[in-house]
Design a protein around this motif. Sequence first.
Motif, PDB file in Angstrom:
ATOM      1  N   GLU A 284       0.899  -1.416  -0.019  1.00  0.00           N
ATOM      2  CA  GLU A 284       0.156   0.125   0.028  1.00  0.00           C
ATOM      3  C   GLU A 284       0.798   1.264   0.167  1.00  0.00           C
ATOM      4  OE1 GLU A 284      -3.478   1.553   2.886  1.00  0.00           O
ATOM      5  OE2 GLU A 284      -3.305  -1.028   2.722  1.00  0.00           O
ATOM      6  N   ALA A 285       1.725   1.347   0.815  1.00  0.00           N
ATOM      7  CA  ALA A 285       2.943   2.280   0.842  1.00  0.00           C
ATOM      8  C   ALA A 285       3.476   2.702  -0.304  1.00  0.00           C
ATOM      9  CB  ALA A 285       3.871   2.180   1.960  1.00  0.00           C
ATOM     10  N   LEU A 286       3.998   1.509  -0.840  1.00  0.00           N
ATOM     11  CA  LEU A 286       4.708   1.528  -2.257  1.00  0.00           C
ATOM     12  C   LEU A 286       3.774   2.051  -3.173  1.00  0.00           C
ATOM     13  CD1 LEU A 286       6.744  -1.686  -2.937  1.00  0.00           C
ATOM     14  CD2 LEU A 286       7.426   0.667  -3.306  1.00  0.00           C
ATOM     15  N   ASP A 287       2.639   1.672  -3.331  1.00  0.00           N
ATOM     16  CA  ASP A 287       1.379   2.118  -4.401  1.00  0.00           C
ATOM     17  C   ASP A 287       1.412   3.670  -4.173  1.00  0.00           C
ATOM     18  OD1 ASP A 287       1.219  -0.272  -5.253  1.00  0.00           O
ATOM     19  OD2 ASP A 287      -0.667  -0.757  -4.320  1.00  0.00           O
ATOM     20  N   GLU A 288       1.274   4.176  -3.147  1.00  0.00           N
ATOM     21  CA  GLU A 288       0.944   5.606  -2.655  1.00  0.00           C
ATOM     22  C   GLU A 288       2.275   6.457  -2.990  1.00  0.00           C
ATOM     23  OE1 GLU A 288      -1.566   7.000  -1.994  1.00  0.00           O
ATOM     24  OE2 GLU A 288      -0.669   9.036  -1.631  1.00  0.00           O
ATOM     25  N   LEU A 289       3.611   5.764  -2.880  1.00  0.00           N
ATOM     26  CA  LEU A 289       4.689   6.249  -3.129  1.00  0.00           C
ATOM     27  C   LEU A 289       4.784   6.682  -4.561  1.00  0.00           C
ATOM     28  CD1 LEU A 289       7.415   4.712  -0.861  1.00  0.00           C
ATOM     29  CD2 LEU A 289       7.200   7.116  -1.068  1.00  0.00           C
ATOM     30  N   PHE A 290       4.329   5.795  -5.526  1.00  0.00           N
ATOM     31  CA  PHE A 290       4.256   6.029  -6.821  1.00  0.00           C
ATOM     32  C   PHE A 290       3.108   6.567  -7.608  1.00  0.00           C
ATOM     33  CE2 PHE A 290       8.375   3.569  -6.152  1.00  0.00           C
ATOM     34  CZ  PHE A 290       9.331   4.215  -6.789  1.00  0.00           C
ATOM     35  N   ALA A 291       2.150   6.972  -6.677  1.00  0.00           N
ATOM     36  CA  ALA A 291       0.723   7.087  -7.266  1.00  0.00           C
ATOM     37  C   ALA A 291       0.745   8.211  -8.069  1.00  0.00           C
ATOM     38  CB  ALA A 291      -0.230   7.088  -6.245  1.00  0.00           C
ATOM     39  N   VAL A 292       0.280   8.372  -9.388  1.00  0.00           N
ATOM     40  CA  VAL A 292      -0.051   9.556 -10.169  1.00  0.00           C
ATOM     41  C   VAL A 292      -1.447   9.836 -10.299  1.00  0.00           C
ATOM     42  CG1 VAL A 292       0.571  10.716 -12.321  1.00  0.00           C
ATOM     43  CG2 VAL A 292       2.231   9.084 -11.180  1.00  0.00           C
ATOM     44  N   ASP A 293      -2.009  10.793  -9.485  1.00  0.00           N
ATOM     45  CA  ASP A 293      -3.460  10.897  -9.819  1.00  0.00           C
ATOM     46  C   ASP A 293      -3.730  11.959 -10.800  1.00  0.00           C
ATOM     47  OD1 ASP A 293      -6.294  11.050  -9.192  1.00  0.00           O
ATOM     48  OD2 ASP A 293      -5.931  12.429  -7.785  1.00  0.00           O
ATOM     49  N   PRO A 294      -4.511  11.427 -11.802  1.00  0.00           N
ATOM     50  CA  PRO A 294      -4.829  12.425 -12.928  1.00  0.00           C
ATOM     51  C   PRO A 294      -5.470  13.715 -12.487  1.00  0.00           C
ATOM     52  CG  PRO A 294      -5.875  10.432 -13.017  1.00  0.00           C
ATOM     53  CD  PRO A 294      -4.938  10.213 -11.914  1.00  0.00           C
ATOM     54  N   GLN A 295      -6.431  13.513 -11.436  1.00  0.00           N
ATOM     55  CA  GLN A 295      -7.093  14.717 -10.979  1.00  0.00           C
ATOM     56  C   GLN A 295      -6.162  15.773 -10.348  1.00  0.00           C
ATOM     57  OE1 GLN A 295     -10.467  12.877  -9.733  1.00  0.00           O
ATOM     58  NE2 GLN A 295     -11.495  13.455 -11.687  1.00  0.00           N
ATOM     59  N   THR A 296      -5.299  15.327  -9.301  1.00  0.00           N
ATOM     60  CA  THR A 296      -4.853  16.284  -8.523  1.00  0.00           C
ATOM     61  C   THR A 296      -3.780  16.853  -9.585  1.00  0.00           C
ATOM     62  OG1 THR A 296      -3.466  14.335  -7.648  1.00  0.00           O
ATOM     63  CG2 THR A 296      -5.161  15.340  -6.203  1.00  0.00           C
ATOM     64  N   TRP A 297      -2.943  16.017 -10.422  1.00  0.00           N
ATOM     65  CA  TRP A 297      -1.949  16.573 -11.565  1.00  0.00           C
ATOM     66  C   TRP A 297      -2.751  17.268 -12.181  1.00  0.00           C
ATOM     67  CZ3 TRP A 297       2.905  17.045 -11.898  1.00  0.00           C
ATOM     68  CH2 TRP A 297       3.535  16.338 -11.073  1.00  0.00           C
ATOM     69  N   ALA A 298      -4.075  17.458 -12.704  1.00  0.00           N
ATOM     70  CA  ALA A 298      -4.560  18.170 -13.597  1.00  0.00           C
ATOM     71  C   ALA A 298      -4.644  19.662 -12.540  1.00  0.00           C
ATOM     72  CB  ALA A 298      -6.014  17.735 -13.909  1.00  0.00           C
ATOM     73  N   GLN A 299      -4.954  19.588 -11.483  1.00  0.00           N
ATOM     74  CA  GLN A 299      -4.975  20.775 -10.769  1.00  0.00           C
ATOM     75  C   GLN A 299      -3.524  21.603 -10.448  1.00  0.00           C
ATOM     76  OE1 GLN A 299      -6.348  19.163  -6.855  1.00  0.00           O
ATOM     77  NE2 GLN A 299      -8.262  18.917  -7.664  1.00  0.00           N
ATOM     78  N   GLU A 300      -2.385  20.527 -10.441  1.00  0.00           N
ATOM     79  CA  GLU A 300      -1.078  20.818 -10.616  1.00  0.00           C
ATOM     80  C   GLU A 300      -0.817  21.766 -11.888  1.00  0.00           C
ATOM     81  OE1 GLU A 300       1.169  19.088  -7.768  1.00  0.00           O
ATOM     82  OE2 GLU A 300       2.451  20.543  -8.439  1.00  0.00           O
ATOM     83  N   CYS A 301      -1.353  21.307 -12.826  1.00  0.00           N
ATOM     84  CA  CYS A 301      -1.113  21.951 -14.221  1.00  0.00           C
ATOM     85  C   CYS A 301      -1.829  23.290 -14.233  1.00  0.00           C
ATOM     86  CB  CYS A 301      -1.789  21.144 -15.126  1.00  0.00           C
ATOM     87  SG  CYS A 301      -0.891  19.685 -15.656  1.00  0.00           S
ATOM     88  N   ASP A 302      -3.012  23.440 -13.618  1.00  0.00           N
ATOM     89  CA  ASP A 302      -3.604  24.738 -13.530  1.00  0.00           C
ATOM     90  C   ASP A 302      -2.693  25.825 -12.763  1.00  0.00           C
ATOM     91  OD1 ASP A 302      -5.502  23.782 -14.989  1.00  0.00           O
ATOM     92  OD2 ASP A 302      -7.008  23.323 -13.391  1.00  0.00           O
ATOM     93  N   SER A 303      -2.221  25.187 -11.714  1.00  0.00           N
ATOM     94  CA  SER A 303      -1.286  26.285 -10.827  1.00  0.00           C
ATOM     95  C   SER A 303      -0.103  26.472 -11.401  1.00  0.00           C
ATOM     96  CB  SER A 303      -1.329  25.413  -9.277  1.00  0.00           C
ATOM     97  OG  SER A 303       0.141  25.432  -9.070  1.00  0.00           O
ATOM     98  N   ILE A 304       0.203  25.527 -12.321  1.00  0.00           N
ATOM     99  CA  ILE A 304       1.727  25.769 -12.700  1.00  0.00           C
ATOM    100  C   ILE A 304       1.388  26.921 -13.999  1.00  0.00           C
ATOM    101  CG2 ILE A 304       3.285  24.816 -14.624  1.00  0.00           C
ATOM    102  CD1 ILE A 304       3.203  22.217 -13.145  1.00  0.00           C
ATOM    103  N   GLU A 305       0.166  26.943 -14.684  1.00  0.00           N
ATOM    104  CA  GLU A 305      -0.122  27.781 -15.713  1.00  0.00           C
ATOM    105  C   GLU A 305      -0.224  29.276 -15.050  1.00  0.00           C
ATOM    106  OE1 GLU A 305      -3.719  27.052 -17.881  1.00  0.00           O
ATOM    107  OE2 GLU A 305      -3.251  28.815 -19.268  1.00  0.00           O
ATOM    108  N   ALA A 306      -1.220  29.046 -13.765  1.00  0.00           N
ATOM    109  CA  ALA A 306      -1.182  30.415 -12.970  1.00  0.00           C
ATOM    110  C   ALA A 306       0.246  30.853 -12.829  1.00  0.00           C
ATOM    111  CB  ALA A 306      -2.153  30.351 -11.896  1.00  0.00           C
ATOM    112  N   TYR A 307       0.920  29.898 -12.303  1.00  0.00           N
ATOM    113  CA  TYR A 307       2.458  30.589 -11.818  1.00  0.00           C
ATOM    114  C   TYR A 307       3.038  31.012 -13.189  1.00  0.00           C
ATOM    115  CZ  TYR A 307       7.211  30.226  -9.856  1.00  0.00           C
ATOM    116  OH  TYR A 307       8.288  30.720  -9.196  1.00  0.00           O
TER     117      TYR A 307
END
Length: 619
Positions: free
Chosen positions: A570-593
């Motif tokens: 479980e911990a391993l999965d979490e360490l490598f998890a790429v969540d498309p939703q939170t990453w999409a938010q990350e992209c919005d924040s990058i664009e704003a930056y």
Amino acid sequence: MTTTERPTVEVAASAPYAGARTTTDPALLAWVDQMQALVQPDAIVWCDGSQREAHLLTMQLVAEGKLIRLNPEWRPNSFLARTDPSDVARVEDRTFICSVDEGDAGPTNNWREPSQMRAELAEVFEGSMRGRTMYVVPFSMGPVGGPISQLGVQLTDSPYVVVSLGVMTRMGSAPLELIEAGERWVPTVHSVGYPLVDAHGERREDVAWPCNPQKYIVHFPESREVWSYGSGYGGNAILPKKSFALRIASVMARDEGWLAEHMLTIKITSPEGRSYHIAAAFPSACGKTNLAMMRPALPGWRVETIGDDIAWLRPGPDGRLWAINPEAGFFGVAPGTGPATNEVAVETLWGNTIFTNVALRHDGDVWWEGLSEVPPAHLVDWRGEDWTPDSGRPAAHPNSRFTVSAAQCPTIADDWEAAAGVPLDAIIFGGRRASNVPLVVEARDWQHGVFIGATLSSEKTAAAEGRVGELRRDPFAMLPFCGYNMADYWAHWLTVGAGLGSKAPAVFQVNWFRQDAQGGYLWPGFGENARVLEWIVRRVERGASGYDTPIGRMPQRSELDLDGLALDEEALDELFAVDPQTWAQECDSIEAYFDTFDGRVPAALRAELDSLRYKLARM
Ligand code: GTP
Ligand code: SPV
Ligand code: MN
């Protein structure tokens, strides 16, 4: 009068140490004269960098109650400094980049109009050294005379700073000789802003840590000057370090085709005996010193230390990127440094060390949180007050530090002072991210690597004044240290990479700080980070393939050696998890930056963002 005939030193009766020489260099003399007229010291001392000089200054600091000598039985030739409680970290909101054009400082720096700032500085520096000695400290960043090295001179009224400069740089007669031979040098001036005599000749008592509530850490990138006022804390006062080797040097590097970076450098050797060089940029207090001194948990692997905070990178004649550590010592974070986390640092600190804002034990040794699991029953804390484990406050300041010579590090690499540097095989970016960023990911190419560096974010630490834990963008771990427009800096990275072509180092991102739902770290960190370094080396050797994800290449499970680690699936999965939703938010924040840079963000980085969004949408 010719320059050689001028009176050498004026020695005040109160100054126990007085260096004996001046210089023949007319530009240096003229500058020192001009500064003397402004700051009006009682005496001027030219520092030669000798052991005798460091010894005498240290004795003077002890006699004045500004350093506490530690018990030589436990910590020979070592000392404790306690700062004023208001002067414990870098002051980013009082750090200024005074370029002619405001756009050249960019939105991430505090800009001030240069002539206005000069007028303000002239006011605060006027008479600021009255009653004190002004030390003239010539220094070299990098081995003296090396092709990547640079020279400078710091004027300061703080003997604590002089002694620190002696550890952190190559200082004194050798760099002065190069300056006299006509080499370029950068002038830097520092005053704690606590004159002992006022304008009316009225004298006042000195204090253990003189400083001023009004602080200025000022950089003139075009004329390559630094002015620092009001603080004695390392990052504000040891000017060759952050002010010169990063803020001013980043501008020199832009103009001259090299890079000045907030990076550690290591040499890593595999069980097969193959060696590689890696540089890594993590924000302040995010693990550079620890990685630089790592004792790998994987058998057969060896990590040797080249630098722990700053690297200057230059394309070499062979087309590869070469790195030097411009510093000669470590100004490292004490808390968290212990036998289980960084045994090499503990061994490095056996003696000849200046500690700042750690706690004092009753046996005359030092202590800080993390040095041992069980704290001593009774201590004197960093403010000089009685402390017990149930005092409810840390005994050492969270940004307490040690200052020690790099040569004293048991894992220092044999090539750490190689004048031409070491060729880099990989560059790593990292930060403190409780979520989203995986344990390790490889950039597809240099341009993608620059995107990863440019969008780095990290939770704030105690290394700077301000709220700890707050997530902020810290591009290339250079947010507080880039001396020009950050977007132009990204463009410069792209240009350097284009020149390196296929010889460019591979680029990776790591995150040791991902947390579970309870706020515990998912990854054990420290020596166990060798498991990640192994995969990075195998990627450099093309011995591991990894697999593609929208954010880069991640290791196949079978490619990571997790032997002996108590990590559940479980911990391993979490360490490598790429969540498309939170990453999409990350992209919005990058664009704003990106949008805050007034159209200066390179098109290649906008293209990387578009491509990331496209890939995420198809996940
Ligand atoms: P500056 O000198 O401020 O530039 O900091 P630095 O990047 O050299 O940070 P340093 O290595 O001193 O580490 C800062 C803090 O992070 C210390 O308290 C360390 O114990 C902690 N730390 C370092 N590496 C790790 C790691 O792998 N995992 C965890 N959990 N903590 C770490
Ligand atoms: C940092 O804050 O990144 C440091 C310590 O390395 S200081 O020199 O104080 O800036
Ligand atoms: Mn640093």
